[in-house]
Enzyme design. Structure first.
Site, PDB file in Angstrom:
ATOM      1  NE  ARG A 122       2.239   5.825  10.089  1.00 13.10           N
ATOM      2  CZ  ARG A 122       1.897   4.857   9.233  1.00 13.10           C
ATOM      3  NH1 ARG A 122       0.629   4.632   8.960  1.00 13.10           N
ATOM      4  NH2 ARG A 122       2.814   4.126   8.658  1.00 13.10           N
ATOM      5  CE1 TYR A 135      -3.776   2.426   0.817  1.00 21.95           C
ATOM      6  CE2 TYR A 135      -2.387   3.160   2.632  1.00 21.95           C
ATOM      7  CZ  TYR A 135      -3.501   3.336   1.827  1.00 21.95           C
ATOM      8  OH  TYR A 135      -4.321   4.422   2.032  1.00 21.95           O
TER       9      TYR A 135
END
Ligand code: NAD
Length: 325
Positions: free
Chosen positions: A287, A150
């Site tokens: 993240r 992805y």
């Protein structure tokens, strides 16, 4: 915005459905909404738009979609949460056909503006190994070590946009979305992301009285989550701006998955017995979005709090689950 003809690709999806509605609220009257899913499977169908079912991985379909179009928003991709992208890398990479053919079609008819939805999954994995992530800066995409499948597709497509702009003069804008959530999106079936999955699990516990809940990973991994209204506002602002390089579009409110569960428990008014599945797909360790650049360029950043956004998301998923029951 008047009668400018605008194409939203992926309009049957979560963000696309909201974005069509957002453009309408700004006065857009000539909207073309395209998705490959049958219309009865779109999350939102807006009757004021021209709704078309087309598979945009094919050039012919893209050529049909861009007729008389001035602005293209490409929000179409084969995607899902970590459980989907870790197990469907080839399918994710095939989305390269959508953006490539849409760019080709846009170039052929002289589309004025082209938006591409990239992702935080383009960032170098080595910069996301610590739960105390300081926020990913745009430069952290290189040297490249994107999410397998992805993320590499997104990084390649970003570059395709850049070169179509440099070599062929197609004005492109690219935003790197960080986890987007909200109503009218997927919450079960395998493509759902953490916020919707948590809502579903907590609601199921509340409705069934079985308060055991499984969490993927150890719960300490961190993320930031952007409510979809911030996302739609950000897409349009970036499209209208002079920002001709990929820029973060994400929240800087970083939480651990355990803190996300705390929020949902609080909204539901229950406490659960948590178990941790360390073998489940869990993605990077930490993240978040560094918003220095978007602040500087737009004097704005996503600001809807996770608590507020989750309340709205929870309410919608609760309605879906109790209507189905
Ligand atoms: P979504 O899966 O809800 O919507 C994507 C839509 O694209 C789907 O309705 C799907 O049917 C459609 N599509 C797939 N292949 C197609 C094709 N060949 N032709 C036409 N339509 C096709 O996903 P979303 O959350 O709305 O994501 C929109 C965009 O934002 C995607 O590019 C995604 O990669 C990106 N993005 C999303 C997030 C997030 O957290 N939701 C994060 C980063 C990036």
């Amino acid at each position: 915005m008047g009668d400018k003809r605008i194409l939203v690709a992926g309009a049957g999806g979560f963000i696309g459905g909201h974005f069509v509605e957002y453009l309408r609220s700004l006065g857009a009257e000539n909207l073309v909404a395209v998705d490959k899913k049958p219309i009865d499977e779109w999350y939102q169908v807006h009757d004021y738009a021209t709704n078309k079912v087309l598979d945009l991985q094919y050039l012919d379909a893209c050529n049909e979609a861009v007729v008389d179009v001035q602005d293209v928003y490409n929000l179409a991709a084969d995607m899902g949460g970590m459980g989907f992208i870790e197990n469907n890398k080839a399918l994710c990479m095939l989305s390269v056909l959508i953006n490539t053919h849409l760019l080709e079609a846009a170039r052929a008819v002289g589309v004025s503006n082209f938006f591409y939805a990239s992702s935080a999954c383009v960032y170098n994995g080595e910069k996301q190994q610590d739960v105390a992530n300081p926020g990913l800066k745009e430069a952290d995409a290189y040297p490249a070590l994107a999410e397998d499948g992805y993320g590499w597709e997104k990084l390649f497509s970003e570059r395709m946009c850049r070169h179509f702009m440099e070599d062929f003069g197609v004005r492109c804008r690219v935003a790197r979305f960080h986890n987007v959530y909200g109503p009218f999106g997927t919450y079960d079936g395998g493509r759902e992301k953490a916020p919707a999955a948590m809502c579903r699990k907590v609601i199921a516990a509340k409705l069934s009285g079985n308060y055991d809940i499984e969490i993927w990973g150890d719960g300490h991994q961190t993320r930031s989550f952007m409510y979809v209204d911030d996302c739609t506002f950000g897409i349009k602002s970036i499209m209208d701006s002079h920002i001709d390089y990929p820029i973060n579009l994400g929240s800087a409110e970083m939480v651990s998955i355990n803190q996300l569960v705390d929020i949902v428990e609080d909204i539901a008014g229950i406490k659960l017995n948590r178990s941790y599945n360390l073998d489940a797909p869990k993605g990077v360790r930490g993240r978040s979005s560094d918003n220095t650049l978007i602040q500087k360029e737009l004097n704005w950043e996503p600001s809807i709090s996770l608590r507020d956004g989750m309340e709205r998301t929870y309410a919608w998923i609760y309605d879906q689950m109790t209507e189905k029951a």
